[in-house]
Design a protein around this motif. Structure first.
Motif, PDB file in Angstrom:
ATOM      1  N   GLY A  49      -4.388   2.592  -3.172  1.00  0.00           N
ATOM      2  CA  GLY A  49      -3.491   2.134  -2.129  1.00  0.00           C
ATOM      3  C   GLY A  49      -2.208   1.519  -2.651  1.00  0.00           C
ATOM      4  N   SER A  50      -2.193   1.142  -3.915  1.00  0.00           N
ATOM      5  CA  SER A  50      -0.996   0.542  -4.506  1.00  0.00           C
ATOM      6  C   SER A  50      -0.069   1.567  -5.152  1.00  0.00           C
ATOM      7  CB  SER A  50      -1.400  -0.504  -5.547  1.00  0.00           C
ATOM      8  OG  SER A  50      -2.153   0.106  -6.589  1.00  0.00           O
ATOM      9  N   LEU A  51      -0.425   2.849  -5.069  1.00  0.00           N
ATOM     10  CA  LEU A  51       0.378   3.901  -5.697  1.00  0.00           C
ATOM     11  C   LEU A  51       1.813   3.867  -5.198  1.00  0.00           C
ATOM     12  CD1 LEU A  51       0.158   6.436  -7.576  1.00  0.00           C
ATOM     13  CD2 LEU A  51      -0.156   7.751  -5.469  1.00  0.00           C
ATOM     14  N   LEU A  52       2.764   4.007  -6.118  1.00  0.00           N
ATOM     15  CA  LEU A  52       4.176   4.009  -5.752  1.00  0.00           C
ATOM     16  C   LEU A  52       4.984   4.855  -6.723  1.00  0.00           C
ATOM     17  CD1 LEU A  52       5.882   1.759  -7.794  1.00  0.00           C
ATOM     18  CD2 LEU A  52       4.264   0.294  -6.581  1.00  0.00           C
ATOM     19  N   VAL A  53       6.138   5.325  -6.234  1.00  0.00           N
ATOM     20  CA  VAL A  53       7.091   5.988  -7.120  1.00  0.00           C
ATOM     21  C   VAL A  53       7.839   4.887  -7.849  1.00  0.00           C
ATOM     22  CG1 VAL A  53       9.186   7.392  -7.237  1.00  0.00           C
ATOM     23  CG2 VAL A  53       7.311   8.064  -5.710  1.00  0.00           C
ATOM     24  N   TRP A  54       7.722   4.861  -9.168  1.00  0.00           N
ATOM     25  CA  TRP A  54       8.367   3.823  -9.967  1.00  0.00           C
ATOM     26  C   TRP A  54       9.847   4.124 -10.188  1.00  0.00           C
ATOM     27  CZ3 TRP A  54       7.727  -0.954 -10.946  1.00  0.00           C
ATOM     28  CH2 TRP A  54       8.472  -1.562 -11.944  1.00  0.00           C
ATOM     29  N   ASP A  55      10.120   5.358 -10.615  1.00  0.00           N
ATOM     30  CA  ASP A  55      11.495   5.810 -10.834  1.00  0.00           C
ATOM     31  C   ASP A  55      11.494   7.334 -10.789  1.00  0.00           C
ATOM     32  OD1 ASP A  55      10.601   6.709 -13.377  1.00  0.00           O
ATOM     33  OD2 ASP A  55      11.390   4.957 -14.409  1.00  0.00           O
ATOM     34  N   ALA A  56      12.544   7.955 -11.230  1.00  0.00           N
ATOM     35  CA  ALA A  56      12.662   9.417 -11.148  1.00  0.00           C
ATOM     36  C   ALA A  56      11.587  10.146 -11.948  1.00  0.00           C
ATOM     37  CB  ALA A  56      14.044   9.861 -11.608  1.00  0.00           C
ATOM     38  N   ASP A  57      11.027   9.502 -12.962  1.00  0.00           N
ATOM     39  CA  ASP A  57      10.069  10.143 -13.864  1.00  0.00           C
ATOM     40  C   ASP A  57       8.642   9.633 -13.769  1.00  0.00           C
ATOM     41  OD1 ASP A  57      11.949  11.841 -15.317  1.00  0.00           O
ATOM     42  OD2 ASP A  57      12.772   9.967 -16.084  1.00  0.00           O
ATOM     43  N   HIS A  58       8.410   8.519 -13.084  1.00  0.00           N
ATOM     44  CA  HIS A  58       7.118   7.850 -13.156  1.00  0.00           C
ATOM     45  C   HIS A  58       6.552   7.449 -11.800  1.00  0.00           C
ATOM     46  CE1 HIS A  58       9.017   7.034 -17.085  1.00  0.00           C
ATOM     47  NE2 HIS A  58       7.789   7.105 -17.548  1.00  0.00           N
ATOM     48  N   LEU A  59       5.222   7.499 -11.733  1.00  0.00           N
ATOM     49  CA  LEU A  59       4.448   6.852 -10.679  1.00  0.00           C
ATOM     50  C   LEU A  59       3.820   5.605 -11.296  1.00  0.00           C
ATOM     51  CD1 LEU A  59       2.440   9.901  -9.247  1.00  0.00           C
ATOM     52  CD2 LEU A  59       4.480   8.842  -8.247  1.00  0.00           C
ATOM     53  N   ALA A  60       3.384   4.680 -10.454  1.00  0.00           N
ATOM     54  CA  ALA A  60       2.696   3.487 -10.950  1.00  0.00           C
ATOM     55  C   ALA A  60       1.663   3.060  -9.916  1.00  0.00           C
ATOM     56  CB  ALA A  60       3.692   2.362 -11.208  1.00  0.00           C
ATOM     57  N   TRP A  61       0.666   2.321 -10.359  1.00  0.00           N
ATOM     58  CA  TRP A  61      -0.264   1.683  -9.446  1.00  0.00           C
ATOM     59  C   TRP A  61      -0.891   0.479 -10.125  1.00  0.00           C
ATOM     60  CZ3 TRP A  61      -2.195   6.212 -11.765  1.00  0.00           C
ATOM     61  CH2 TRP A  61      -3.445   6.123 -12.377  1.00  0.00           C
ATOM     62  N   TRP A  62      -1.448  -0.400  -9.303  1.00  0.00           N
ATOM     63  CA  TRP A  62      -2.184  -1.576  -9.758  1.00  0.00           C
ATOM     64  C   TRP A  62      -3.660  -1.227  -9.740  1.00  0.00           C
ATOM     65  CZ3 TRP A  62      -0.698  -5.759 -12.180  1.00  0.00           C
ATOM     66  CH2 TRP A  62      -1.598  -6.822 -12.305  1.00  0.00           C
ATOM     67  N   GLU A  63      -4.287  -1.268 -10.898  1.00  0.00           N
ATOM     68  CA  GLU A  63      -5.700  -0.906 -11.038  1.00  0.00           C
ATOM     69  C   GLU A  63      -6.539  -2.176 -10.968  1.00  0.00           C
ATOM     70  OE1 GLU A  63      -9.076   0.888 -11.158  1.00  0.00           O
ATOM     71  OE2 GLU A  63      -7.212   2.028 -10.985  1.00  0.00           O
ATOM     72  N   ARG A  64      -7.008  -2.492  -9.770  1.00  0.00           N
ATOM     73  CA  ARG A  64      -7.754  -3.730  -9.564  1.00  0.00           C
ATOM     74  C   ARG A  64      -9.246  -3.572  -9.801  1.00  0.00           C
ATOM     75  NH1 ARG A  64      -9.786  -3.156  -4.343  1.00  0.00           N
ATOM     76  NH2 ARG A  64      -8.502  -1.838  -3.007  1.00  0.00           N
ATOM     77  N   GLY A  65      -9.759  -2.330  -9.738  1.00  0.00           N
ATOM     78  CA  GLY A  65     -11.195  -2.095  -9.875  1.00  0.00           C
ATOM     79  C   GLY A  65     -11.717  -2.345 -11.274  1.00  0.00           C
ATOM     80  N   ARG A  66     -10.864  -2.081 -12.275  1.00  0.00           N
ATOM     81  CA  ARG A  66     -11.230  -2.299 -13.678  1.00  0.00           C
ATOM     82  C   ARG A  66     -12.545  -1.605 -14.041  1.00  0.00           C
ATOM     83  NH1 ARG A  66      -8.601  -6.507 -16.432  1.00  0.00           N
ATOM     84  NH2 ARG A  66      -9.023  -5.043 -18.088  1.00  0.00           N
ATOM     85  N   ALA A  67     -12.722  -0.367 -13.544  1.00  0.00           N
ATOM     86  CA  ALA A  67     -13.975   0.352 -13.798  1.00  0.00           C
ATOM     87  C   ALA A  67     -13.672   1.761 -14.310  1.00  0.00           C
ATOM     88  CB  ALA A  67     -14.825   0.369 -12.533  1.00  0.00           C
ATOM     89  N   GLU A  68     -14.168   2.796 -13.601  1.00  0.00           N
ATOM     90  CA  GLU A  68     -14.083   4.165 -14.091  1.00  0.00           C
ATOM     91  C   GLU A  68     -12.653   4.649 -14.294  1.00  0.00           C
ATOM     92  OE1 GLU A  68     -15.999   3.301 -11.501  1.00  0.00           O
ATOM     93  OE2 GLU A  68     -18.040   4.006 -11.895  1.00  0.00           O
ATOM     94  N   THR A  69     -11.753   4.337 -13.367  1.00  0.00           N
ATOM     95  CA  THR A  69     -10.386   4.843 -13.515  1.00  0.00           C
ATOM     96  C   THR A  69      -9.725   4.257 -14.748  1.00  0.00           C
ATOM     97  OG1 THR A  69     -10.209   5.132 -11.123  1.00  0.00           O
ATOM     98  CG2 THR A  69      -8.154   5.141 -12.378  1.00  0.00           C
ATOM     99  N   GLU A  70      -9.852   2.967 -14.939  1.00  0.00           N
ATOM    100  CA  GLU A  70      -9.277   2.346 -16.138  1.00  0.00           C
ATOM    101  C   GLU A  70      -9.895   2.933 -17.406  1.00  0.00           C
ATOM    102  OE1 GLU A  70      -8.777  -1.908 -18.448  1.00  0.00           O
ATOM    103  OE2 GLU A  70      -9.561  -1.925 -16.404  1.00  0.00           O
ATOM    104  N   ALA A  71     -11.214   3.075 -17.417  1.00  0.00           N
ATOM    105  CA  ALA A  71     -11.889   3.658 -18.581  1.00  0.00           C
ATOM    106  C   ALA A  71     -11.408   5.082 -18.826  1.00  0.00           C
ATOM    107  CB  ALA A  71     -13.402   3.626 -18.385  1.00  0.00           C
ATOM    108  N   GLY A  72     -11.228   5.842 -17.750  1.00  0.00           N
ATOM    109  CA  GLY A  72     -10.747   7.208 -17.887  1.00  0.00           C
ATOM    110  C   GLY A  72      -9.351   7.272 -18.475  1.00  0.00           C
ATOM    111  N   VAL A  73      -8.460   6.408 -18.012  1.00  0.00           N
ATOM    112  CA  VAL A  73      -7.092   6.373 -18.550  1.00  0.00           C
ATOM    113  C   VAL A  73      -7.112   5.996 -20.027  1.00  0.00           C
ATOM    114  CG1 VAL A  73      -4.895   5.111 -18.440  1.00  0.00           C
ATOM    115  CG2 VAL A  73      -5.943   5.985 -16.336  1.00  0.00           C
ATOM    116  N   ARG A  74      -7.959   5.065 -20.387  1.00  0.00           N
ATOM    117  CA  ARG A  74      -8.037   4.650 -21.801  1.00  0.00           C
ATOM    118  C   ARG A  74      -8.567   5.769 -22.698  1.00  0.00           C
ATOM    119  NH1 ARG A  74      -6.816  -0.615 -22.504  1.00  0.00           N
ATOM    120  NH2 ARG A  74      -7.067  -2.041 -20.740  1.00  0.00           N
TER     121      ARG A  74
END
Length: 147
Positions: A49-74
């Motif tokens: 729900g925190s997903l946003l367009v950061w700038d012309a090249d990037h998306l960003a989000w706040w990862e509050r769950g600190r679980a599978e998604t964070e582990a996957g990105v790492r």
């Protein structure tokens, strides 16, 4: 059969209204962005729900769950992000890129742009900030932007 639209350079700013409002548009945020990652060969999907367009090249989000998604990105920073916000655009937009967990000043800058309803779910600010450099954008079955 529809012909493919021209493929242009990456410029995510044109998607800002669609992405940034996906959490609050529509019926209880049913169009919130969906992020897919792969952790140890196992895919994972999660609403962001925190997903946003950061700038012309990037998306960003706040990862509050600190679980599978964070582990996957790492473990594998390649992500796919799906956004469908029919209030603003009838297309389903998919973004493909490489995510990274950012610290310090960039973390704070992303937090500042997160919508309040999402900040309220992490009042202690325990989450991490994720920044994604987007390399490809698809609308339906067509690539519409590419690096």
């Amino acid at each position: 059969m529809a012909s493919a639209p021209p493929v242009t350079a990456i410029d995510l700013k044109q998607f800002a209204e669609i992405v940034d409002n996906a959490r609050t548009d529509g019926d209880r945020g049913q169009s919130t962005g969906l992020v897919a990652t792969s952790n140890d060969g196992q895919p994972d999907v999660a609403l962001k729900g925190s997903l946003l367009v950061w700038d012309a090249d990037h998306l960003a989000w706040w990862e509050r769950g600190r679980a599978e998604t964070e582990a996957g990105v790492r473990s594998n920073p390649l992500v796919a992000v799906l956004v469908r916000n029919v209030t603003r655009d009838k297309r389903t937009i998919r973004f493909y890129g490489e995510a990274q967990i950012v610290d310090d000043a960039m973390r704070e800058r992303i937090w500042e742009r997160v919508i309040q309803v999402e900040k309220d779910t992490d009042p202690e600010k325990q989450g991490v900030a994720i920044l994604v450099r987007v390399d490809r954008v698809r609308a339906g079955k067509f690539d519409i932007q590419r690096r």
